[in-house]
Design a protein around this motif. Sequence first.
Motif, PDB file in Angstrom:
ATOM      1  N   UNK A 264       0.931  -1.237   0.085  1.00  0.00           N
ATOM      2  CA  UNK A 264      -0.010  -0.139   0.105  1.00  0.00           C
ATOM      3  C   UNK A 264       0.712   1.302   0.493  1.00  0.00           C
ATOM      4  N   UNK A 265       0.208   2.439   0.186  1.00  0.00           N
ATOM      5  CA  UNK A 265       0.942   3.569   0.190  1.00  0.00           C
ATOM      6  C   UNK A 265       1.863   3.768   1.827  1.00  0.00           C
ATOM      7  N   UNK A 266       2.610   3.919   1.588  1.00  0.00           N
ATOM      8  CA  UNK A 266       3.710   4.972   0.403  1.00  0.00           C
ATOM      9  C   UNK A 266       4.252   3.125  -0.075  1.00  0.00           C
ATOM     10  N   UNK A 267       5.020   2.339   0.137  1.00  0.00           N
ATOM     11  CA  UNK A 267       5.461   1.313  -0.061  1.00  0.00           C
ATOM     12  C   UNK A 267       6.089   1.334  -1.426  1.00  0.00           C
ATOM     13  N   UNK A 268       6.453   2.303  -1.158  1.00  0.00           N
ATOM     14  CA  UNK A 268       8.329   1.807  -2.280  1.00  0.00           C
ATOM     15  C   UNK A 268       9.541   0.595  -1.931  1.00  0.00           C
ATOM     16  N   UNK A 269       9.447   0.023  -2.762  1.00  0.00           N
ATOM     17  CA  UNK A 269      11.221  -1.248  -2.837  1.00  0.00           C
ATOM     18  C   UNK A 269      12.025  -0.542  -2.275  1.00  0.00           C
ATOM     19  N   UNK A 270      12.921  -0.979  -1.959  1.00  0.00           N
ATOM     20  CA  UNK A 270      14.230  -1.094  -2.350  1.00  0.00           C
ATOM     21  C   UNK A 270      14.914  -1.902  -2.838  1.00  0.00           C
TER      22      UNK A 270
ATOM     23  N   UNK B  57      -1.020  -3.156 -17.953  1.00  0.00           N
ATOM     24  CA  UNK B  57      -3.004  -3.445 -16.491  1.00  0.00           C
ATOM     25  C   UNK B  57      -1.643  -3.971 -16.169  1.00  0.00           C
ATOM     26  N   UNK B  58      -1.320  -4.073 -14.838  1.00  0.00           N
ATOM     27  CA  UNK B  58      -0.880  -4.256 -13.774  1.00  0.00           C
ATOM     28  C   UNK B  58      -2.028  -5.182 -12.889  1.00  0.00           C
ATOM     29  N   UNK B  59      -3.033  -4.901 -12.672  1.00  0.00           N
ATOM     30  CA  UNK B  59      -3.252  -5.001 -11.467  1.00  0.00           C
ATOM     31  C   UNK B  59      -5.003  -4.920 -11.861  1.00  0.00           C
ATOM     32  N   UNK B  60      -5.817  -6.269 -10.870  1.00  0.00           N
ATOM     33  CA  UNK B  60      -7.297  -5.499 -11.371  1.00  0.00           C
ATOM     34  C   UNK B  60      -7.647  -5.015 -10.167  1.00  0.00           C
ATOM     35  N   UNK B  61      -7.024  -4.562  -9.177  1.00  0.00           N
ATOM     36  CA  UNK B  61      -6.835  -4.042  -8.398  1.00  0.00           C
ATOM     37  C   UNK B  61      -6.408  -2.457  -8.445  1.00  0.00           C
ATOM     38  N   UNK B  62      -6.530  -2.144  -6.708  1.00  0.00           N
ATOM     39  CA  UNK B  62      -5.597  -0.770  -7.002  1.00  0.00           C
ATOM     40  C   UNK B  62      -3.801  -0.507  -6.590  1.00  0.00           C
ATOM     41  N   UNK B  63      -3.191  -0.121  -7.483  1.00  0.00           N
ATOM     42  CA  UNK B  63      -1.606   0.278  -6.762  1.00  0.00           C
ATOM     43  C   UNK B  63      -1.573   1.624  -6.289  1.00  0.00           C
ATOM     44  N   UNK B  64      -1.369   0.821  -5.270  1.00  0.00           N
ATOM     45  CA  UNK B  64      -1.551   2.582  -4.175  1.00  0.00           C
ATOM     46  C   UNK B  64       0.530   2.531  -3.832  1.00  0.00           C
ATOM     47  N   UNK B  65       0.934   1.695  -4.019  1.00  0.00           N
ATOM     48  CA  UNK B  65       2.457   2.188  -3.785  1.00  0.00           C
ATOM     49  C   UNK B  65       3.067   2.389  -4.564  1.00  0.00           C
ATOM     50  N   UNK B  66       4.947   2.746  -4.940  1.00  0.00           N
ATOM     51  CA  UNK B  66       5.073   3.656  -5.429  1.00  0.00           C
ATOM     52  C   UNK B  66       6.592   3.183  -6.243  1.00  0.00           C
ATOM     53  N   UNK B  67       6.881   3.119  -7.233  1.00  0.00           N
ATOM     54  CA  UNK B  67       7.796   2.435  -7.825  1.00  0.00           C
ATOM     55  C   UNK B  67       9.237   3.098  -7.712  1.00  0.00           C
ATOM     56  N   UNK B  68       9.976   2.013  -8.032  1.00  0.00           N
ATOM     57  CA  UNK B  68      11.656   2.396  -7.678  1.00  0.00           C
ATOM     58  C   UNK B  68      11.908   2.401  -9.050  1.00  0.00           C
ATOM     59  N   UNK B  69      13.083   2.699  -9.323  1.00  0.00           N
ATOM     60  CA  UNK B  69      13.536   2.168 -11.006  1.00  0.00           C
ATOM     61  C   UNK B  69      15.140   2.225 -10.414  1.00  0.00           C
ATOM     62  N   UNK B  70      15.753   0.878 -11.560  1.00  0.00           N
ATOM     63  CA  UNK B  70      17.064   0.520 -11.552  1.00  0.00           C
ATOM     64  C   UNK B  70      17.191   0.488 -12.350  1.00  0.00           C
ATOM     65  N   UNK B  71      18.164   1.448 -13.299  1.00  0.00           N
ATOM     66  CA  UNK B  71      18.493   0.978 -14.379  1.00  0.00           C
ATOM     67  C   UNK B  71      17.386   0.440 -15.930  1.00  0.00           C
ATOM     68  N   UNK B  72      16.483   0.192 -16.249  1.00  0.00           N
ATOM     69  CA  UNK B  72      15.482  -0.171 -17.350  1.00  0.00           C
ATOM     70  C   UNK B  72      15.153  -0.935 -16.488  1.00  0.00           C
ATOM     71  N   UNK B  73      14.936  -0.933 -15.293  1.00  0.00           N
ATOM     72  CA  UNK B  73      13.838  -2.239 -13.859  1.00  0.00           C
ATOM     73  C   UNK B  73      12.620  -1.240 -13.202  1.00  0.00           C
ATOM     74  N   UNK B  74      11.630  -1.829 -13.040  1.00  0.00           N
ATOM     75  CA  UNK B  74      11.072  -0.626 -12.331  1.00  0.00           C
ATOM     76  C   UNK B  74      10.224  -1.612 -11.492  1.00  0.00           C
ATOM     77  N   UNK B  75      10.049  -1.852 -10.243  1.00  0.00           N
ATOM     78  CA  UNK B  75       9.100  -2.542  -9.378  1.00  0.00           C
ATOM     79  C   UNK B  75       8.398  -1.983  -8.262  1.00  0.00           C
TER      80      UNK B  75
ATOM     81  N   UNK C 151      19.711  -6.795  -5.277  1.00  0.00           N
ATOM     82  CA  UNK C 151      18.699  -6.899  -4.650  1.00  0.00           C
ATOM     83  C   UNK C 151      17.455  -6.097  -4.108  1.00  0.00           C
ATOM     84  N   UNK C 152      16.310  -7.099  -4.570  1.00  0.00           N
ATOM     85  CA  UNK C 152      14.962  -5.939  -4.121  1.00  0.00           C
ATOM     86  C   UNK C 152      14.281  -6.562  -2.647  1.00  0.00           C
ATOM     87  N   UNK C 153      14.501  -5.109  -1.628  1.00  0.00           N
ATOM     88  CA  UNK C 153      13.894  -5.649  -0.610  1.00  0.00           C
ATOM     89  C   UNK C 153      12.787  -4.877  -0.298  1.00  0.00           C
ATOM     90  N   UNK C 154      11.636  -5.097  -0.324  1.00  0.00           N
ATOM     91  CA  UNK C 154      10.109  -4.956   0.018  1.00  0.00           C
ATOM     92  C   UNK C 154       9.460  -5.434   1.190  1.00  0.00           C
TER      93      UNK C 154
END
Length: 629
Positions: A221-227, A597-615, A253-256
């Motif tokens: 959920x909010x803010x929910x950004x990965x490291x 379209x990533x989800x049938x529900x809500x996306x409240x979290x915020x993405x992080x981007x490393x080079x050309x990969x977003x999570x 390593x993605x730490x979430x």
Amino acid sequence: MEERVKNKKSARPTGNVMYVPETKPERNNESKPVIKAKSERKPEATEKRKTKPGTRQEKKKIPVVQIMFLAEAFLIILAFIILFVVKTHGTDAVSADSDEIAVSADGDVVGMAQTEELSELDFSPHCTEQTIPSSLIEYTEININGNTLNDISEYRSADVLSFGIGNDYSKLEGIVTFRGNNFRDDPTYGYAEMKDFQLKQEWSHQTGSLTYGDACWTGSGWTGQPLMAKWPIDTKAAMNMYDWAKQDEDLVEVIYACMDGYIYFLDLETGKPTRDAFYLGYTCKGSGALDPRGYPIMYVGAGYDSYEGTARAFIINLIDCSVMYTFGNNDEFSLRGSLSYFDSSALVDVETDTLIYPGENGILYLVKLNTSYDEAAGTLSIAPTVVKWHYNGIRSSMGSYWLGMEDSAAVYGGYLFIADNGGNLMCIDLNTLQLVWVQDVLDDSNSTPVLSVEDGHLYLYVSTSFRLGWRSYDTAEVPIWKIDAETGEIVWKTPYECYTEDGVSGGVQSTIATGREELSDYIYVTVARTGESYDGVLACINKKNGNVEWEHKAYYAWSSPVCVYNSDGSGKVLYCSCAGKMYLLDGKTGEVCDILQLSDGAIEASPAVYNNYAVVGTRDCEICGIKLQ
């Protein structure tokens, strides 16, 4: 944020049926010394040229004035040569120790003009007649290791806390805190190098839910950004990673930390687990933080109570995924009662080994960690001592204009900037814990202030949500502000008329993205529930005058936008909506490049981007890895 979607099914917008996020219960003019940016360096003296006795160089005397003229001409020519090399050959041709060319912590060349601007930044925060703290704040208090001071004017930090520009914050390759650094201005690492400007989902990893009482928290959920962290091989050697992950030198390593009570560890490129998920047992709604020194330490807060106990903040040893220390639960120093939620993302002052952690309980914690880390031996320990600061607002009450801080703090020099639940944007001197200035921002804020250096001056960009019943039961104006960080005075404001309802806030729940490179004239902000009741916009706003350059209209968003760049400086804007979609837009024109379209529900979290990969994580219990093509 006092409201969240609790139930996974209710998070799905279907036709005209809206999901309803859960609502938390009510709970309770002297000028300062000039602070110089850490990037400022004095030029070193030039070594004298040695000559052999009896040579022509020794015998011929050159006038001092002529020597000075030749030296000055040489330096000017050298500067032009360096600038030409940077433009034609990139960052590899430049030394990181050059005084003329600055290289940021992530390897990016800052450039001569920006370096000069930052090194000349004189910053002396003070209040004006419009931002006197006593107009909005009744009193503040300081507590040191359990003892409350009788006179707060006597407090001085034992060590001088001071932060530089955002690019200098971390030594670790990756994204170590919410929005990347102490300026809160960049949740990206490296360049995306997009060619087709398309979004492709590469992987997903299942998460779950956590139930406590009648509350069920699902996914992210909010803010929910990965490291994200590219750990050095020597650091990984002692970690409880799987062997293949330890041996992969290129592993990121993605730490979430998610709302199901788990912290997940995943390979950025494949989504494959790099070690066992760690069960913390508490819902994590905000974003965690890693230690900027590269130490294997994680700082994360619980956003809700659980069957494990009252919510609190955690310091976690990432060598073996063990909890080293907790604080903040049922803190008697809080003026908001027993509430002890932590949605802020922490910062660490490297020079003083101090953790800076605001709480929703209205307390700012300064934790001297006394860290001992031996990488070769694989040992890590801390011995914390704690200083606490709290405040009481003029209009604070248990029913409205709450005490407490849910957004994350931005910091420069020895000064911290944070907005609170009660409509106060505050500048706090970290070394005296005195309020410098306070600005009235009208409403409950979940938007983290973002620092920006422009023409040698420091500014803040911030906005707020719209809390039902405080200012209106219908619609209200939600301004997006540009604030002078030195005085707290408003430079400009751009208002949006927003709807709200109990449990589904309108306004700005996200954190503003500040553009750089070809997007350096703009900021980007998602405004929820404006236009029609459940619509929203991503607005591109001119930094100079607050004019709206373009808007992208869609289902409303709580997720924070992200500016992503190619190495040629071209920029796009990435953002997610509560309809489960991810958008990639041209940053200058607003043209839609792609929709995923990533989800049938809500996306409240915020993405992080490393080079050309977003999570990014979804409320539908998935962590998604997306390639920017």
